[in-house]
Scaffold this motif. Structure first.
Motif, PDB file in Angstrom:
ATOM      1  N   VAL A  10      10.166   9.469  -8.518  1.00  0.00           N
ATOM      2  CA  VAL A  10      10.003   9.300  -7.085  1.00  0.00           C
ATOM      3  C   VAL A  10       9.855   7.829  -6.727  1.00  0.00           C
ATOM      4  O   VAL A  10       9.485   6.995  -7.554  1.00  0.00           O
ATOM      5  N   GLU A  11      10.137   7.554  -5.472  1.00  0.00           N
ATOM      6  CA  GLU A  11       9.958   6.218  -4.915  1.00  0.00           C
ATOM      7  C   GLU A  11       9.272   6.367  -3.565  1.00  0.00           C
ATOM      8  O   GLU A  11       9.797   6.995  -2.650  1.00  0.00           O
ATOM      9  N   VAL A  12       8.071   5.788  -3.448  1.00  0.00           N
ATOM     10  CA  VAL A  12       7.307   5.869  -2.209  1.00  0.00           C
ATOM     11  C   VAL A  12       6.564   4.559  -2.011  1.00  0.00           C
ATOM     12  O   VAL A  12       5.934   4.037  -2.929  1.00  0.00           O
ATOM     13  N   ASP A  13       6.679   4.021  -0.806  1.00  0.00           N
ATOM     14  CA  ASP A  13       5.959   2.792  -0.451  1.00  0.00           C
ATOM     15  C   ASP A  13       6.208   1.682  -1.478  1.00  0.00           C
ATOM     16  O   ASP A  13       5.269   1.038  -1.960  1.00  0.00           O
ATOM     17  N   ASP A  14       7.489   1.482  -1.839  1.00  0.00           N
ATOM     18  CA  ASP A  14       7.917   0.443  -2.778  1.00  0.00           C
ATOM     19  C   ASP A  14       7.401   0.660  -4.200  1.00  0.00           C
ATOM     20  O   ASP A  14       7.392  -0.268  -5.015  1.00  0.00           O
ATOM     21  N   ILE A  15       6.934   1.855  -4.508  1.00  0.00           N
ATOM     22  CA  ILE A  15       6.481   2.192  -5.863  1.00  0.00           C
ATOM     23  C   ILE A  15       7.484   3.164  -6.475  1.00  0.00           C
ATOM     24  O   ILE A  15       7.760   4.219  -5.894  1.00  0.00           O
ATOM     25  N   LEU A  16       8.035   2.803  -7.624  1.00  0.00           N
ATOM     26  CA  LEU A  16       9.022   3.635  -8.309  1.00  0.00           C
ATOM     27  C   LEU A  16       8.471   4.034  -9.665  1.00  0.00           C
ATOM     28  O   LEU A  16       8.058   3.187 -10.457  1.00  0.00           O
ATOM     29  N   GLY A  17       8.428   5.353  -9.914  1.00  0.00           N
ATOM     30  CA  GLY A  17       7.902   5.816 -11.189  1.00  0.00           C
ATOM     31  C   GLY A  17       8.012   7.322 -11.328  1.00  0.00           C
ATOM     32  O   GLY A  17       8.626   8.003 -10.509  1.00  0.00           O
ATOM     33  N   THR A  18       7.386   7.833 -12.389  1.00  0.00           N
ATOM     34  CA  THR A  18       7.419   9.258 -12.715  1.00  0.00           C
ATOM     35  C   THR A  18       6.070   9.890 -12.394  1.00  0.00           C
ATOM     36  O   THR A  18       5.020   9.336 -12.745  1.00  0.00           O
ATOM     37  N   VAL A  19       6.095  11.032 -11.727  1.00  0.00           N
ATOM     38  CA  VAL A  19       4.856  11.734 -11.375  1.00  0.00           C
ATOM     39  C   VAL A  19       4.207  12.269 -12.642  1.00  0.00           C
ATOM     40  O   VAL A  19       4.796  13.063 -13.372  1.00  0.00           O
ATOM     41  N   ALA A  20       2.972  11.809 -12.908  1.00  0.00           N
ATOM     42  CA  ALA A  20       2.257  12.226 -14.119  1.00  0.00           C
ATOM     43  C   ALA A  20       1.313  13.386 -13.842  1.00  0.00           C
ATOM     44  O   ALA A  20       1.161  14.282 -14.674  1.00  0.00           O
ATOM     45  N   THR A  75       4.725   3.902 -13.752  1.00  0.00           N
ATOM     46  CA  THR A  75       5.900   3.058 -13.583  1.00  0.00           C
ATOM     47  C   THR A  75       6.564   2.796 -14.929  1.00  0.00           C
ATOM     48  O   THR A  75       6.033   3.157 -15.982  1.00  0.00           O
ATOM     49  N   ASN A  76       7.726   2.128 -14.907  1.00  0.00           N
ATOM     50  CA  ASN A  76       8.430   1.804 -16.140  1.00  0.00           C
ATOM     51  C   ASN A  76       7.644   0.834 -17.016  1.00  0.00           C
ATOM     52  O   ASN A  76       7.879   0.735 -18.218  1.00  0.00           O
ATOM     53  N   ASP A  77       6.724   0.089 -16.403  1.00  0.00           N
ATOM     54  CA  ASP A  77       5.873  -0.829 -17.163  1.00  0.00           C
ATOM     55  C   ASP A  77       4.613  -0.151 -17.687  1.00  0.00           C
ATOM     56  O   ASP A  77       3.679  -0.830 -18.123  1.00  0.00           O
ATOM     57  N   ASN A  78       4.590   1.194 -17.619  1.00  0.00           N
ATOM     58  CA  ASN A  78       3.457   1.999 -18.099  1.00  0.00           C
ATOM     59  C   ASN A  78       2.177   1.693 -17.326  1.00  0.00           C
ATOM     60  O   ASN A  78       1.083   1.698 -17.884  1.00  0.00           O
ATOM     61  N   ILE A  79       2.328   1.420 -16.042  1.00  0.00           N
ATOM     62  CA  ILE A  79       1.189   1.185 -15.164  1.00  0.00           C
ATOM     63  C   ILE A  79       0.951   2.438 -14.330  1.00  0.00           C
ATOM     64  O   ILE A  79       1.879   2.970 -13.716  1.00  0.00           O
ATOM     65  N   SER A  80      -0.294   2.897 -14.321  1.00  0.00           N
ATOM     66  CA  SER A  80      -0.650   4.085 -13.535  1.00  0.00           C
ATOM     67  C   SER A  80      -1.000   3.662 -12.119  1.00  0.00           C
ATOM     68  O   SER A  80      -1.889   2.828 -11.917  1.00  0.00           O
ATOM     69  N   VAL A  81      -0.305   4.245 -11.147  1.00  0.00           N
ATOM     70  CA  VAL A  81      -0.554   3.950  -9.736  1.00  0.00           C
ATOM     71  C   VAL A  81      -1.083   5.221  -9.067  1.00  0.00           C
ATOM     72  O   VAL A  81      -0.429   6.270  -9.127  1.00  0.00           O
ATOM     73  N   ILE A  82      -2.258   5.121  -8.451  1.00  0.00           N
ATOM     74  CA  ILE A  82      -2.861   6.261  -7.774  1.00  0.00           C
ATOM     75  C   ILE A  82      -2.430   6.231  -6.303  1.00  0.00           C
ATOM     76  O   ILE A  82      -2.765   5.284  -5.579  1.00  0.00           O
ATOM     77  N   VAL A  83      -1.694   7.240  -5.886  1.00  0.00           N
ATOM     78  CA  VAL A  83      -1.167   7.300  -4.521  1.00  0.00           C
ATOM     79  C   VAL A  83      -1.825   8.468  -3.784  1.00  0.00           C
ATOM     80  O   VAL A  83      -1.832   9.594  -4.301  1.00  0.00           O
ATOM     81  N   PRO A  84      -2.402   8.246  -2.608  1.00  0.00           N
ATOM     82  CA  PRO A  84      -2.979   9.360  -1.836  1.00  0.00           C
ATOM     83  C   PRO A  84      -1.922  10.423  -1.528  1.00  0.00           C
ATOM     84  O   PRO A  84      -0.771  10.102  -1.239  1.00  0.00           O
ATOM     85  N   ASN A  85      -2.319  11.679  -1.584  1.00  0.00           N
ATOM     86  CA  ASN A  85      -1.364  12.769  -1.352  1.00  0.00           C
ATOM     87  C   ASN A  85      -0.734  12.711   0.036  1.00  0.00           C
ATOM     88  O   ASN A  85       0.405  13.139   0.228  1.00  0.00           O
ATOM     89  N   SER A  86      -1.489  12.193   1.009  1.00  0.00           N
ATOM     90  CA  SER A  86      -0.957  12.139   2.369  1.00  0.00           C
ATOM     91  C   SER A  86       0.280  11.252   2.469  1.00  0.00           C
ATOM     92  O   SER A  86       1.101  11.441   3.364  1.00  0.00           O
ATOM     93  N   ALA A  87       0.423  10.284   1.544  1.00  0.00           N
ATOM     94  CA  ALA A  87       1.598   9.402   1.575  1.00  0.00           C
ATOM     95  C   ALA A  87       2.881  10.191   1.339  1.00  0.00           C
ATOM     96  O   ALA A  87       3.941   9.844   1.874  1.00  0.00           O
TER      97      ALA A  87
END
Length: 294
Positions: free
Chosen positions: A138-148, A159-171
């Motif tokens: 998925v890609e949301v708010d300029d963040i591209l990665g795989t839903v874990a 992300t591809n750099d193995n960084i975990s990004v926490i995104v609020p569900n409302s986004a």
């Protein structure tokens, strides 16, 4: 013996000490402890059940990991709600007496917990409608990665750099979301290629298709294609279009592989790769007088 009995009596008094009254039901230390321990066990056991369903049971039916996660999470929510109701009922606590507390909580939600409530409801919508699921690209708010993972309040994206990004569900409900793998994981990638004007377009197309078909990660169906994009300022511009499944989350890796192979293929066939050139024509001249310093 009398001293031992007095100690037991004191422990019994503490255990049955009335903390407060809920309606006509006294809330003792004993009932509070039982409720807290029961709720802890309920949350712990439902968490283990969710992992068992996802890792052991659902794979037997060849369910997609995203579908498995959604079903298991919904089952856990239902069990937690039912278990909480049963725990309060069996503990002797009058739930009707909690109406005032629930009302106060509702006011608190209205004023201070709007975002938390919004994210929780958005998480429930995501689990039922499944616009995204675990494993999606998925890609949301300029963040591209795989839903874990998808939890009650937020979604974790790797992300591809193995960084975990926490995104609020409302986004995922209120913002524009690009799901690269909603239907399947097949994606088409476009790679621009430029050659000199002296080269034959038919030959370039043939060589580019050879490079694409030689790469094992490029799908044969749909088959790759080459578009003659435009006549550039100093080059003929082509667009190599390929389909892939394994590199849908790593398009730059496939791009690098193909460009390495294209460079070697062009080198072997003496294909000229252009670079920007500018010719400057000077008409007339400017007379420059030099002055000798004394």
């Amino acid at each position: 013996m009398n001293q031992f009995e007095s100690i037991l009596e004191r422990i019994r008094d503490i255990w049955n000490f009335e903390l407060l009254k809920l309606g006509s039901t006294p809330l003792t230390l004993k009932s509070l402890t039982i409720v807290v321990v029961s709720l802890f066990l309920l949350i712990y056991l439902t968490s283990k059940l969710k992992k068992l369903l996802v890792n052991k049971i659902f794979p037997r039916y060849k369910l997609d990991i995203g579908v498995s996660q959604s079903i298991a999470t919904i089952i856990r929510y239902v069990l937690v709600l039912l278990g909480t109701y049963i725990i309060f009922q069996t503990s002797g606590i009058d739930l009707s007496a909690l109406g005032l507390l629930i009302g106060a909580l509702g006011i608190g939600i209205g004023f201070g917990l709007q975002n938390v409530t919004n994210n929780f409801i958005s998480g429930v919508i995501i689990l039922f409608e499944r616009p995204i699921k675990v494993g999606d690209r998925v890609e949301v708010d300029d963040i591209l990665g795989t839903v874990a993972s998808i939890s009650a309040r937020s979604t974790t994206i790797i992300t591809n750099d193995n960084i975990s990004v926490i995104v609020p569900n409302s986004a995922f409900i209120n913002e524009r979301v690009i799901n690269w793998s909603l239907n399947d994981r097949n994606v088409r990638l476009n790679f621009p290629v430029s050659v000199a004007y002296k080269e034959d377009p038919a030959t370039i197309r043939k060589l580019l298709l050879e490079v694409a078909n030689d790469n094992p990660e490029v799908l044969k169906n749909p088959e790759p294609d080459v578009l003659f994009d435009e006549f550039g300022d100093s080059s003929l511009n082509f667009n190599l279009r390929v389909w892939t499944q394994t590199y849908s989350d790593k398009p730059k890796v496939l791009k690098s592989q193909l460009y390495y192979a294209i460079f070697e293929k062009f080198k072997a066939h003496n294909i000229e790769i252009p670079f920007p050139q500018q010719d400057i024509y000077v008409k007339g001249g400017i007379e420059i007088k030099s002055k000798t310093m004394p």
